[in-house]
Motif scaffolding. Sequence first.
Motif, PDB file in Angstrom:
ATOM      1  N   ALA A 244       0.829  -1.201   0.000  1.00 26.68           N
ATOM      2  CA  ALA A 244       0.000   0.000   0.000  1.00 26.68           C
ATOM      3  C   ALA A 244       0.866   1.255   0.000  1.00 26.68           C
ATOM      4  O   ALA A 244       0.567   2.226  -0.701  1.00 26.68           O
ATOM      5  CB  ALA A 244      -0.934  -0.008   1.202  1.00 26.68           C
TER       6      ALA A 244
ATOM      7  N   HIS B  46      -4.394   4.622   2.164  1.00 27.10           N
ATOM      8  CA  HIS B  46      -5.440   3.986   1.364  1.00 27.10           C
ATOM      9  C   HIS B  46      -6.359   5.020   0.721  1.00 27.10           C
ATOM     10  O   HIS B  46      -6.854   4.798  -0.400  1.00 27.10           O
ATOM     11  CB  HIS B  46      -6.238   3.018   2.226  1.00 27.10           C
ATOM     12  CG  HIS B  46      -5.502   1.764   2.544  1.00 27.10           C
ATOM     13  ND1 HIS B  46      -5.378   0.731   1.635  1.00 27.10           N
ATOM     14  CD2 HIS B  46      -4.816   1.371   3.652  1.00 27.10           C
ATOM     15  CE1 HIS B  46      -4.657  -0.241   2.176  1.00 27.10           C
ATOM     16  NE2 HIS B  46      -4.304   0.117   3.394  1.00 27.10           N
TER      17      HIS B  46
ATOM     18  N   LEU C 227     -11.440  -0.583   5.508  1.00 29.44           N
ATOM     19  CA  LEU C 227     -10.955  -0.347   4.153  1.00 29.44           C
ATOM     20  C   LEU C 227     -12.074   0.195   3.271  1.00 29.44           C
ATOM     21  O   LEU C 227     -11.848   1.096   2.454  1.00 29.44           O
ATOM     22  CB  LEU C 227     -10.393  -1.639   3.552  1.00 29.44           C
ATOM     23  CG  LEU C 227      -9.890  -1.539   2.108  1.00 29.44           C
ATOM     24  CD1 LEU C 227      -8.771  -0.502   1.983  1.00 29.44           C
ATOM     25  CD2 LEU C 227      -9.401  -2.895   1.606  1.00 29.44           C
TER      26      LEU C 227
ATOM     27  N   ASN D  58     -11.606   3.477   1.156  1.00 31.74           N
ATOM     28  CA  ASN D  58     -11.542   3.203  -0.273  1.00 31.74           C
ATOM     29  C   ASN D  58     -12.783   2.422  -0.685  1.00 31.74           C
ATOM     30  O   ASN D  58     -12.746   1.196  -0.819  1.00 31.74           O
ATOM     31  CB  ASN D  58     -10.274   2.427  -0.637  1.00 31.74           C
ATOM     32  CG  ASN D  58     -10.097   2.281  -2.133  1.00 31.74           C
ATOM     33  OD1 ASN D  58     -10.984   2.623  -2.918  1.00 31.74           O
ATOM     34  ND2 ASN D  58      -8.949   1.769  -2.560  1.00 31.74           N
TER      35      ASN D  58
END
Length: 306
Positions: free
Chosen positions: A143, A244, A273, A277
């Motif tokens: 990432a 992210h 997450l 995102n």
Amino acid sequence: MAIGAVIWTTLALGALAGIAPVLREVVRPRIDGARDTAPGAFAALSRGRTHYRWHGPEGGPVTVCVHGLTTPSFVWEGLVPGLVAKGHRVLTYDLYGRGYSDRPGGAQEAGFFVGQLEELLVDQGVDGPVTLVGYSMGGAIAAGFAARHPDRLRELVLIAPAGLGHDLGPVARLVARGGVVGRWLMLAVFPMSFRRGCEAEREVPTTVPGIVDRQQAELRWRGFVPAVARSVAGILAETQDETHAAIARSGVPVRAIWGAKDTVIPLSRKARLAEVNPDAYQYVIEGAGHGLTYTHTDRVLAAIMA
């Protein structure tokens, strides 16, 4: 025996017990002697030699696999044949402090490992877009690379990724605070804890032959335990929410794979997450724990290729 002698004897024994973990680390052999029989090759990077292997047909789309905190690149041995069968050219390598790679000192924050990956790709002449696969701590590294180089990625695949919250246990929480006490605790307690954790998977089906013994063999080499401690206090103590979010803004396709029974990187992190995102594709493998890359390899491969 006089009281004074008892006190001095007790102090001496206490001091010996205190320095014993440090002495055990000092007398462990260096990894250099094992490199003659290592598969693959070595790249001389700025912080030391890095062990790597290429798999699959030249000219195929490049996939780079980044392993996690304690298990070196052999963790991919079950997954790589499936990727190769799909025509991928796969690069696996050992992070600093693990496997056959060097054990440089200093902090091991995200930039430390991202820099190793950047240099390795330059050394190997990889300048086109790649699929980057990161497992556990390798997910945090992948990432970090993706946020810094979104133009270099075809896709980012995260398998039980660190950086969104995890639980490595009470000792790791103390180590994450840094300092002398944390480092001593790691030397004194981690080897036994690590062996016990590995043994718990002794009877679990795996696609990596002898993985339990190979994992435990890492403890033989000088620098492995300190490297794990530096990572726990470094990259694993960092929160990657903004990383992210930056990946989401860049438009890099993200595929995340989670184990439903993972107690290290719990499934609840899937929701986190999704918050940072929303465009990430997410897959849950029922019955899988944190070792899903080698315990549920076929389903992980299917999720990658879906």
